[in-house]
Design a protein around this motif. Structure first.
Motif, short mmCIF file in Angstrom:
data_model
loop_
_atom_site.label_atom_id
_atom_site.label_comp_id
_atom_site.label_asym_id
_atom_site.label_seq_id
_atom_site.Cartn_x
_atom_site.Cartn_y
_atom_site.Cartn_z
N ALA A 1 3.01 94.11 16.72
CA ALA A 1 1.84 93.30 17.03
C ALA A 1 1.13 93.93 18.21
CB ALA A 1 2.25 91.87 17.36
N GLN B 1 -1.59 93.04 21.17
CA GLN B 1 -2.26 91.93 21.83
C GLN B 1 -3.61 92.36 22.35
OE1 GLN B 1 0.18 89.74 24.46
NE2 GLN B 1 -1.46 88.40 25.11
N ARG C 1 -5.69 86.96 21.61
CA ARG C 1 -5.49 87.17 20.19
C ARG C 1 -4.60 88.38 19.96
NH1 ARG C 1 -10.99 86.85 17.21
NH2 ARG C 1 -9.75 86.00 15.52
N ARG D 1 1.22 92.29 7.87
CA ARG D 1 2.05 91.38 7.09
C ARG D 1 1.92 91.77 5.63
NH1 ARG D 1 0.99 85.06 7.68
NH2 ARG D 1 -0.74 85.41 6.28
N TRP E 1 -3.73 91.67 10.02
CA TRP E 1 -4.21 90.31 10.24
C TRP E 1 -4.55 90.14 11.71
CZ3 TRP E 1 -3.68 85.80 6.88
CH2 TRP E 1 -3.29 86.14 5.58
N ALA F 1 -4.76 86.86 14.68
CA ALA F 1 -4.41 85.47 14.94
C ALA F 1 -4.45 85.21 16.44
CB ALA F 1 -3.00 85.16 14.42
N SER G 1 -2.63 84.20 19.94
CA SER G 1 -1.35 84.75 20.41
C SER G 1 -0.16 83.88 20.04
CB SER G 1 -1.38 84.95 21.92
OG SER G 1 -1.59 83.72 22.59
N ASP G 2 -0.38 82.60 19.72
CA ASP G 2 0.71 81.73 19.28
C ASP G 2 0.88 81.72 17.77
OD1 ASP G 2 -1.49 80.29 18.45
OD2 ASP G 2 -1.04 78.51 19.66
N GLY G 3 0.13 82.58 17.07
CA GLY G 3 0.24 82.69 15.61
C GLY G 3 -0.68 81.75 14.85
N GLN G 4 -1.40 80.89 15.56
CA GLN G 4 -2.31 79.96 14.91
C GLN G 4 -3.61 80.67 14.52
OE1 GLN G 4 -1.54 76.61 14.23
NE2 GLN G 4 0.45 77.47 14.80
N PRO H 1 -4.57 82.37 11.76
CA PRO H 1 -4.50 83.74 11.23
C PRO H 1 -5.56 83.97 10.15
CG PRO H 1 -2.83 82.41 10.19
CD PRO H 1 -3.50 81.53 11.23
#
Length: 127
Positions: free
Chosen positions: A25, A27, A33, A38, A49, A51, A53-56, A58
């Motif tokens: 990943a 940052q 973000r 994936r 992808w 998203a 930083s908390d994965g929300q 995407p």
């Protein structure tokens, strides 16, 4: 922003054995973000992808096979590698998928892009 390229040859032994691409990943600076690869069954390969930083929130950034990515220092562009019929190449794109620009499309493999700290260069490995 048009990035200059710096060529850095690399040796790739481990990936040739398994064909696997390690997960990673990248940052985005100051924007909270991340980008990541994936597996997409419809493509049959990993794709990049974006998203929070908390994965929300995407969303798929690239439609075809793509593996590694890196945010520009100012957070306005993402360098990534992508696969086509002639190999793996380097491009940049905006965080919402806008203004895609291919930087390197030579036959063979150009992969693992990395922005310079000032954002004027994109380095990559090639073989």
């Amino acid at each position: 922003m048009r990035a200059k390229l710096l060529f850095a040859p690399v040796l790739a032994a481990g990936l040739a054995v398994t064909g696997a691409v390690p997960a990673s990943a990248a940052q985005g600076p100051e924007n909270g973000r991340i980008t990541f690869s994936r597996y997409n069954p419809a493509v049959g390969a990993p794709v990049v992808w974006v998203a929070d930083s908390d994965g929300q929130n995407p969303h798929q950034l690239v439609a075809g096979p793509s593996f590694f990515s890196d945010w520009s220092p100012d957070g306005t562009r993402i360098a990534f590698d992508f696969e086509d019929d002639t190999g793996v190449h380097i491009a940049t794109i905006g965080p919402e998928g806008q203004q895609r620009e291919t930087l390197v499309s030579d036959p063979g493999v150009q992969e693992t892009p990395d922005w310079s700290p000032g954002g004027e260069w994109v380095t990559y490995g090639a073989m």
